[in-house]
Design a protein around this motif. Sequence first.
Motif, PDB file in Angstrom:
ATOM      1  N   GLN A  39      41.566  28.129  36.485  1.00 37.10           N
ATOM      2  CA  GLN A  39      41.825  29.046  36.417  1.00 37.10           C
ATOM      3  C   GLN A  39      42.524  29.431  35.015  1.00 37.10           C
ATOM      4  O   GLN A  39      42.337  28.429  34.345  1.00 37.10           O
ATOM      5  N   PRO A  40      41.756  30.362  34.717  1.00 39.52           N
ATOM      6  CA  PRO A  40      41.549  30.969  33.233  1.00 39.52           C
ATOM      7  C   PRO A  40      42.998  31.912  32.862  1.00 39.52           C
ATOM      8  O   PRO A  40      44.026  31.335  33.570  1.00 39.52           O
ATOM      9  N   PRO A  41      43.463  31.681  31.601  1.00 36.72           N
ATOM     10  CA  PRO A  41      44.447  31.724  30.530  1.00 36.72           C
ATOM     11  C   PRO A  41      45.125  32.507  31.478  1.00 36.72           C
ATOM     12  O   PRO A  41      44.724  33.671  31.044  1.00 36.72           O
ATOM     13  N   GLY A  42      46.560  32.723  31.908  1.00 25.75           N
ATOM     14  CA  GLY A  42      46.592  34.019  32.533  1.00 25.75           C
ATOM     15  C   GLY A  42      46.613  34.287  33.857  1.00 25.75           C
ATOM     16  O   GLY A  42      46.840  35.373  33.917  1.00 25.75           O
ATOM     17  N   LYS A  43      45.664  33.773  34.191  1.00 23.98           N
ATOM     18  CA  LYS A  43      45.012  34.624  35.886  1.00 23.98           C
ATOM     19  C   LYS A  43      44.870  33.770  37.106  1.00 23.98           C
ATOM     20  O   LYS A  43      45.103  32.465  36.770  1.00 23.98           O
ATOM     21  N   GLU A  44      45.065  33.942  37.758  1.00 27.15           N
ATOM     22  CA  GLU A  44      44.938  33.597  39.162  1.00 27.15           C
ATOM     23  C   GLU A  44      43.901  32.244  39.322  1.00 27.15           C
ATOM     24  O   GLU A  44      42.881  32.613  38.530  1.00 27.15           O
ATOM     25  N   ARG A  45      44.361  31.215  40.628  1.00 24.54           N
ATOM     26  CA  ARG A  45      43.178  30.234  40.269  1.00 24.54           C
ATOM     27  C   ARG A  45      41.898  31.401  41.231  1.00 24.54           C
ATOM     28  O   ARG A  45      41.857  31.491  41.516  1.00 24.54           O
ATOM     29  N   GLU A  46      40.603  30.915  40.605  1.00 23.00           N
ATOM     30  CA  GLU A  46      39.044  31.360  41.356  1.00 23.00           C
ATOM     31  C   GLU A  46      38.398  30.326  41.948  1.00 23.00           C
ATOM     32  O   GLU A  46      38.145  29.178  41.134  1.00 23.00           O
ATOM     33  N   PHE A  47      37.525  30.297  43.143  1.00 21.53           N
ATOM     34  CA  PHE A  47      36.522  29.531  43.722  1.00 21.53           C
ATOM     35  C   PHE A  47      35.555  29.363  42.853  1.00 21.53           C
ATOM     36  O   PHE A  47      35.002  30.528  41.637  1.00 21.53           O
ATOM     37  N   VAL A  48      35.019  28.335  42.281  1.00 22.11           N
ATOM     38  CA  VAL A  48      33.296  28.220  41.659  1.00 22.11           C
ATOM     39  C   VAL A  48      32.299  27.994  42.222  1.00 22.11           C
ATOM     40  O   VAL A  48      31.099  28.532  42.254  1.00 22.11           O
ATOM     41  N   ALA A  49      33.023  26.595  43.027  1.00 28.57           N
ATOM     42  CA  ALA A  49      31.369  25.761  43.829  1.00 28.57           C
ATOM     43  C   ALA A  49      31.730  25.523  44.581  1.00 28.57           C
ATOM     44  O   ALA A  49      33.257  24.602  44.687  1.00 28.57           O
ATOM     45  N   ALA A  50      31.473  25.031  45.667  1.00 28.36           N
ATOM     46  CA  ALA A  50      31.305  23.877  46.774  1.00 28.36           C
ATOM     47  C   ALA A  50      30.485  23.305  47.735  1.00 28.36           C
ATOM     48  O   ALA A  50      29.135  23.861  47.452  1.00 28.36           O
ATOM     49  N   ILE A  51      30.290  22.638  48.239  1.00 25.65           N
ATOM     50  CA  ILE A  51      29.621  21.645  48.651  1.00 25.65           C
ATOM     51  C   ILE A  51      30.184  21.028  49.871  1.00 25.65           C
ATOM     52  O   ILE A  51      30.870  20.043  50.238  1.00 25.65           O
ATOM     53  N   SER A  84      24.922  27.258  29.543  1.00 25.50           N
ATOM     54  CA  SER A  84      25.037  27.921  29.066  1.00 25.50           C
ATOM     55  C   SER A  84      26.391  28.521  29.383  1.00 25.50           C
ATOM     56  O   SER A  84      26.503  30.089  29.432  1.00 25.50           O
ATOM     57  N   LEU A  85      28.122  28.020  28.634  1.00 26.70           N
ATOM     58  CA  LEU A  85      28.811  28.281  29.014  1.00 26.70           C
ATOM     59  C   LEU A  85      29.258  29.306  28.143  1.00 26.70           C
ATOM     60  O   LEU A  85      28.799  29.675  26.787  1.00 26.70           O
ATOM     61  N   THR A  86      30.036  30.602  28.329  1.00 24.35           N
ATOM     62  CA  THR A  86      30.569  31.396  27.812  1.00 24.35           C
ATOM     63  C   THR A  86      31.943  31.035  27.088  1.00 24.35           C
ATOM     64  O   THR A  86      32.250  30.605  27.569  1.00 24.35           O
ATOM     65  N   VAL A  87      32.877  32.225  26.163  1.00 22.84           N
ATOM     66  CA  VAL A  87      34.334  32.018  26.626  1.00 22.84           C
ATOM     67  C   VAL A  87      34.932  32.155  27.950  1.00 22.84           C
ATOM     68  O   VAL A  87      36.137  31.601  27.565  1.00 22.84           O
ATOM     69  N   GLU A  88      34.418  33.416  28.386  1.00 21.32           N
ATOM     70  CA  GLU A  88      34.992  33.872  29.576  1.00 21.32           C
ATOM     71  C   GLU A  88      35.023  32.202  30.788  1.00 21.32           C
ATOM     72  O   GLU A  88      35.990  32.493  31.609  1.00 21.32           O
ATOM     73  N   ASP A  89      34.624  31.435  30.481  1.00 19.34           N
ATOM     74  CA  ASP A  89      34.597  29.589  31.225  1.00 19.34           C
ATOM     75  C   ASP A  89      35.811  29.540  31.263  1.00 19.34           C
ATOM     76  O   ASP A  89      35.779  28.652  31.425  1.00 19.34           O
ATOM     77  N   THR A  90      35.733  29.355  30.088  1.00 20.64           N
ATOM     78  CA  THR A  90      37.724  28.449  29.581  1.00 20.64           C
ATOM     79  C   THR A  90      38.376  28.590  30.606  1.00 20.64           C
ATOM     80  O   THR A  90      39.302  29.910  30.913  1.00 20.64           O
TER      81      THR A  90
END
Length: 123
Positions: A39-51, A84-90
């Motif tokens: 869940q990025p700041p001010g945004k909805e929770r989002e899917f990243v990965a599943a196993i 390769s993290l970016t600021v958008e991964d915060t």
Amino acid sequence: QVQLVESGGGLVQAGGSLRLSCAASGRTFSRYAMGWFRQPPGKEREFVAAISWNGSTYIADSVKGRFTISRDNAKNMVYLQMNSLTVEDTAVYYCAGDGVSFIRVGADDYEYWGRGTQVTVSS
């Protein structure tokens, strides 16, 4: 009682890597699918990965090629390797436990949640 505890978050510079861990307890871990959401700041929770229970994986397009998910059923652990993290991964990253063995991507599908771990990527 099922418990999920995340660890491994922190502050990292853009381009760096982090490995998140999720320790699970309270049920037969190996039977069920597990997921990571954020869940990025001010945004909805989002899917990243599943196993799935047997190690099949599904990665969100936004992180494909940079993030990998894995599990160690002997240790009741799930991992999220982030490169390769970016600021958008915060975001706050959450470990989630499903009640089925196969992969699902909807947050509402998951029964169990950890408290989250903060990942902050600086530019």
